[in-house]
Design a protein around this motif. Structure first.
Motif, PDB file in Angstrom:
ATOM      1  N   ALA A   1      29.149 -42.277  32.139  1.00 40.64           N
ATOM      2  CA  ALA A   1      27.723 -42.259  31.799  1.00 40.64           C
ATOM      3  C   ALA A   1      27.514 -42.339  30.296  1.00 40.64           C
ATOM      4  O   ALA A   1      26.635 -43.077  29.814  1.00 40.64           O
ATOM      5  N   GLU A   2      28.316 -41.599  29.537  1.00 44.00           N
ATOM      6  CA  GLU A   2      28.158 -41.631  28.089  1.00 44.00           C
ATOM      7  C   GLU A   2      28.537 -43.007  27.541  1.00 44.00           C
ATOM      8  O   GLU A   2      27.844 -43.556  26.673  1.00 44.00           O
ATOM      9  N   LEU A   3      29.643 -43.562  28.038  1.00 46.29           N
ATOM     10  CA  LEU A   3      30.040 -44.887  27.574  1.00 46.29           C
ATOM     11  C   LEU A   3      28.996 -45.932  27.980  1.00 46.29           C
ATOM     12  O   LEU A   3      28.656 -46.816  27.185  1.00 46.29           O
TER      13      LEU A   3
ATOM     14  N   TYR B   1      33.897 -42.482  14.667  1.00 41.08           N
ATOM     15  CA  TYR B   1      34.903 -41.763  15.445  1.00 41.08           C
ATOM     16  C   TYR B   1      35.168 -40.387  14.842  1.00 41.08           C
ATOM     17  O   TYR B   1      35.190 -39.378  15.543  1.00 41.08           O
ATOM     18  N   HIS B   2      35.357 -40.339  13.520  1.00 42.03           N
ATOM     19  CA  HIS B   2      35.585 -39.050  12.877  1.00 42.03           C
ATOM     20  C   HIS B   2      34.384 -38.129  13.063  1.00 42.03           C
ATOM     21  O   HIS B   2      34.536 -36.937  13.325  1.00 42.03           O
TER      22      HIS B   2
ATOM     23  N   MET C   1      33.256 -45.688  22.714  1.00 40.42           N
ATOM     24  CA  MET C   1      34.149 -44.784  23.429  1.00 40.42           C
ATOM     25  C   MET C   1      33.436 -43.513  23.846  1.00 40.42           C
ATOM     26  O   MET C   1      32.353 -43.181  23.357  1.00 40.42           O
ATOM     27  N   SER C   2      34.079 -42.805  24.757  1.00 38.37           N
ATOM     28  CA  SER C   2      33.684 -41.447  25.132  1.00 38.37           C
ATOM     29  C   SER C   2      34.966 -40.695  25.433  1.00 38.37           C
ATOM     30  O   SER C   2      35.783 -41.164  26.240  1.00 38.37           O
ATOM     31  N   THR C   3      35.180 -39.557  24.771  1.00 41.26           N
ATOM     32  CA  THR C   3      36.426 -38.815  24.945  1.00 41.26           C
ATOM     33  C   THR C   3      36.146 -37.339  25.202  1.00 41.26           C
ATOM     34  O   THR C   3      35.085 -36.824  24.842  1.00 41.26           O
ATOM     35  N   LYS C   4      37.109 -36.680  25.804  1.00 37.96           N
ATOM     36  CA  LYS C   4      37.005 -35.251  26.075  1.00 37.96           C
ATOM     37  C   LYS C   4      38.374 -34.602  25.956  1.00 37.96           C
ATOM     38  O   LYS C   4      39.334 -35.014  26.620  1.00 37.96           O
ATOM     39  N   SER C   5      38.479 -33.592  25.085  1.00 45.03           N
ATOM     40  CA  SER C   5      39.685 -32.770  25.022  1.00 45.03           C
ATOM     41  C   SER C   5      39.573 -31.689  26.084  1.00 45.03           C
ATOM     42  O   SER C   5      38.536 -31.039  26.213  1.00 45.03           O
ATOM     43  N   ILE C   6      40.621 -31.509  26.848  1.00 50.31           N
ATOM     44  CA  ILE C   6      40.584 -30.632  28.017  1.00 50.31           C
ATOM     45  C   ILE C   6      41.361 -29.348  27.752  1.00 50.31           C
ATOM     46  O   ILE C   6      42.531 -29.384  27.390  1.00 50.31           O
ATOM     47  N   CYS C   7      40.700 -28.198  27.930  1.00 48.67           N
ATOM     48  CA  CYS C   7      41.370 -26.906  27.811  1.00 48.67           C
ATOM     49  C   CYS C   7      40.644 -25.889  28.705  1.00 48.67           C
ATOM     50  O   CYS C   7      39.434 -25.709  28.557  1.00 48.67           O
TER      51      CYS C   7
ATOM     52  N   LEU D   1      41.112 -36.968  27.863  1.00 56.30           N
ATOM     53  CA  LEU D   1      40.618 -38.100  28.635  1.00 56.30           C
ATOM     54  C   LEU D   1      39.728 -38.950  27.747  1.00 56.30           C
ATOM     55  O   LEU D   1      38.964 -38.413  26.941  1.00 56.30           O
ATOM     56  N   GLY D   2      39.798 -40.258  27.918  1.00 50.55           N
ATOM     57  CA  GLY D   2      38.918 -41.131  27.155  1.00 50.55           C
ATOM     58  C   GLY D   2      38.645 -42.424  27.904  1.00 50.55           C
ATOM     59  O   GLY D   2      39.499 -42.906  28.663  1.00 50.55           O
TER      60      GLY D   2
END
Length: 575
Positions: free
Chosen positions: A361-363, A527-528, A337-343, A433-434
Motif C-alpha cells: 500500500a505504501e509503495l 532514503y536517508h 521503496m517501502s521498508t520495515k525493520s522487524i523486531c 522487509l522491503g
C-alpha cells in the motif's frame, strides 16, 4: 539595460533556507495548535521533532517521552502516522506499536514538496538537502534586478560601475531594514555601536537584493502553507548555511563579503558544514583546535602534506569562509521503496502476511504520486529481505505491473506475496522487509496501449539496482565534491562530507560514503530521511555498517591513486 559592475562578474548569491522544526509545524498546522505552546512529534518512544516553545523547558530529541513529560507536563505529543496490520492507508493511531505497526512519513514528505514548489517559482538553480532544507543559487535573478531597477533608481551609483563605492559622498549605505535582515557585525561596527554601519560595497548591494528575495520566499511559504523558515544569505554555500542557523526561528541572516573571514574565525570548527564527522574530528584532534581560526596559523603546504593536495586546499579555504562549491540541481529519483525493520524477528509465514498489504500500500501510494507528478512508471518490482542468520540483504525481482493493473494496491500485494513465497526458505527469522519499484522512466505510446509494457528491447537493458537498507552503490571512476544530506543512523560516528575531489558525475554521501550518480541523489537523500525516522528504533542495526563496508571495498578497488589516498582518510575501518 545597465551592465553588471565588473567586480560582481564572478560573485554568487546563495540562499540556504531551513524550515523551523518542520515536523512539529506540520502537526501544529494540521491540528490547529498554537505554535507558542510546547509541541513535539514522536515515533515510538523517541522524539523526532521538538518546537521552540518546548525547547525552553529543556525538551530535546535526545530524551525519552517520560523525561519530556516530566520537564514539560503540558507538552502536546503527536505520534507520526502509522500503518496497522493489513491497513492500506496510514492513520494517526492512538497507541501504535513498532512491533505491529509501520511508521508512515509521507505526510511530512508531501508537505515538503509543497515548499519546494514555492522555492522553484523563484529559483531554478535549487539543491535539495533534505525534505525541508535547500540551497538556492539566485545569482541570475539578483543580478537582473540589480541592473534593471536598483542602479537606475540610484543615480549616485552610475559613476561607479567599474570600481568600488568608496568615492560616493559620505559612503553608500544599503538599507537592510527593508528586508528585516539580521547582519553579522564587523569588528568596526561592534566597536562603534549598533547604530553604525560600515559603508556598503557592490557585494553588499548584491546580497541586499538577495535578502529582499529571501524575505519574499519566506513570506509566500508562510502565507500559503503557514510554515516559518529561517534563512542565510551569502556568497557561498558554507556561509549561507551557517547564517541560517544564527537567528532561528523565523529570521534571516546575511554574511557580508568583507566580514566573512572574521565571522569564520570564532565558529566552532566541527559546526562547519562538512566537518561534523570523522574528518573534522580527526583534524580537530590532530591540531587540538576548537575554532575555525585556530587552524589559520598552519600553512597550506602543511595541510596538503598531511591530508592530500585537494583536501588540504579545501580545508585551508573553508576555515576562512572561502567555498566555490556549486549549487547542484538534482534530478528526481529513479526508484521508490517501502521498508520495515522487524523486531522481534518474524519466524513464520503467518506473521509475514500482514506486511504484504502494508508495504504494498505504501509503495503503491508512492508509485501513483510519482506518476501523477512526473509521468514516470517503474520497470521492475523487487523485494528485499534479511534474516538474523546472515549479514547480507537478499533480493528478488520481477517485471512491474502495467498501469491499468495497479488502480489499487491489491494486485501489487498479490505480486509481492508471490515474490516472498518464492524465498521463504531463506527468509526466517526475518529482520528486514522491503518492496521496491525501480527503473522509473517515461512510458511510450506503444507501451501505454499494450497490456505488457515490457517489450523484447527491455531484456537488453541494464538492470537498475535497488535502493534499500543495505543496497550497494556502484562508484564511478570520478568523485564529485558534492556534500550530502542525512545520516542513516544518528548515533553512529560516520564521516562527514569530504573536501572537494576531482569533479565528475557522482556524489559522495557523507554518512554512508556511497558514491551516488547525480541523477540518484534526490532518491538517496530521501532514503536517508526515511530510514533515519523509520528504523524502528534499532539504531545499532548492522545494516548501516554493512552498507558502509561495501562502499569502502568498492571505493578501494575502483579509484585512481589520488582518490585512493583521499579515500583512505575518510574510509577508515571501525575499531
Amino acid at each position: 539595460m545597465i551592465n553588471l559592475p565588473d567586480c560582481l562578474k564572478d560573485s554568487k548569491c546563495i540562499i540556504h533556507i531551513d524550515l523551523d522544526c518542520f515536523f512539529s509545524q506540520v502537526e501544529e498546522v494540521r491540528l490547529g495548535l498554537d505554535s507558542s505552546k510546547p509541541v513535539a512529534v514522536q515515533q515510538w518512544s523517541s522524539l523526532i521533532a521538538v518546537n521552540y516553545a518546548a525547547r525552553v523547558y529543556g525538551v530535546n530529541r535526545l530524551i525519552s517521552i517520560d523525561e519530556a513529560k516530566g520537564l514539560c507536563p503540558e507538552i502536546t505529543l503527536v505520534h507520526v502516522p502509522t500503518y496497522a496490520p493489513n491497513e492500506t492507508e496510514p492513520h494517526y493511531h492512538t497507541t501504535p506499536s513498532r512491533i505491529t505497526h509501520k511508521s508512515a512519513l509521507d505526510t511530512y514528505y508531501n508537505e515538503g514538496k509543497k515548499i519546494f514548489k514555492i522555492f522553484r517559482q523563484h529559483c531554478s538553480q535549487l539543491q535539495k538537502v533534505n525534505s525541508d532544507e535547500a540551497f538556492l543559487d539566485v545569482t541570475t535573478a539578483v543580478n537582473e534586478r540589480l541592473c534593471t531597477s536598483y542602479i537606475s533608481k540610484r543615480p549616485e551609483l552610475m559613476d561607479y560601475l567599474t570600481g568600488s563605492l568608496d568615492g560616493v559622498d559620505g559612503g553608500y549605505h544599503v538599507d537592510w531594514t527593508t528586508s528585516s535582515t539580521h547582519l553579522i557585525p564587523s569588528l568596526n561596527e561592534k566597536a562603534r555601536g549598533t547604530s553604525y554601519r560600515d559603508p556598503s560595497s557592490w557585494f553588499d548591494i548584491q546580497l541586499s537584493i538577495a535578502a529582499d528575495l529571501t524575505k519574499a520566499i519566506r513570506k509566500q511559504v508562510f502565507d500559503e502553507l503557514h510554515y516559518t523558515c529561517s534563512a542565510g544569505i551569502a556568497h557561498n554555500k558554507t556561509l549561507a548555511k551557517l547564517g541560517s542557523s544564527m537567528h532561528k526561528p523565523n529570521k534571516q541572516t546575511v554574511i557580508r563579503h568583507h566580514i566573512a573571514s572574521q565571522f569564520m574565525k570564532d565558529i566552532t570548527f566541527t559546526k562547519i558544514w562538512n566537518l561534523g564527522g570523522k574528518f573534522g574530528k580527526e583534524v580537530k584532534c590532530d591540531y587540538n583546535i576548537e575554532k575555525a581560526g585556530d587552524l589559520w596559523k598552519y600553512p597550506l603546504e602543511e595541510l596538503q602534506h598531511k591530508y592530500g593536495d585537494a583536501s588540504g586546499l579545501w580545508l585551508y579555504n573553508i576555515v576562512r569562509g572561502v567555498d566555490d562549491e556549486e549549487v547542484n540541481v538534482i534530478k528526481g529519483s529513479k526508484s521508490l521503496m517501502s521498508t520495515k525493520s522487524i523486531c522481534p524477528p518474524i519466524t513464520s509465514e503467518q506473521d509475514l502476511i500482514p506486511w504484504y498489504a502494508v508495504l504494498s500500500a505504501e509503495l503503491h501510494s508512492r508509485i501513483i504520486t510519482n506518476w501523477n507528478e512526473r509521468h514516470l512508471w517503474p520497470k521492475t518490482l523487487s523485494i528485499s529481505y534479511k534474516n538474523s542468520k546472515q549479514s547480507k540483504t537478499l533480493s528478488k525481482s520481477t517485471p512491474m505491473l502495467h498501469q491499468c493493473e495497479v488502480e489499487t494496491s491489491e494486485k501489487l500485494r498479490q505480486k509481492v506475496k508471490v515474490l516472498f513465497e518464492d524465498v521463504l526458505d531463506d527468509l526466517f527469522p526475518c529482520t528486514l522487509l522491503g518492496v521496491h519499484a525501480t527503473g522509473l522512466a517515461p512510458v511510450s505510446n506503444d507501451a501505454s496501449n499494450n497490456n505488457d509494457n515490457h517489450t523484447i528491447k527491455s531484456f537488453f537493458t541494464t538492470k537498475v539496482p535497488i535502493t534499500s537498507a543495505s543496497s550497494r552503490f556502484e562508484p564511478s571512476s570520478h568523485v564529485n565534491k558534492q556534500p550530502a544530506a542525512l545520516s542513516m543512523n544518528p548515533n553512529e560516528d560516520l564521516p562527514s562530507t569530504k573536501p572537494p575531489l576531482p569533479t565528475g558525475l557522482t556524489w559522495i554521501c557523507d554518512r554512508c560514503n556511497a558514491p551516488v550518480p547525480l541523477g540518484d541523489v534526490d532518491e538517496h537523500t530521501d532514503y536517508h530521511f526515511a530510514f533515519d525516522l523509520d528504523n524502528e528504533g534499532h539504531q545499532t542495526d548492522d545494516i548501516n555498517r554493512k552498507k558502509r563496508k561495501d562502499c569502502e571495498d568498492e571505493a578501494t578497488t575502483k579509484t585512481t591513486p589520488v582518490e585512493k589516498r583521499i579515500k583512505h582518510l575518510f574510509f577508515k575501518p571501525s575499531s
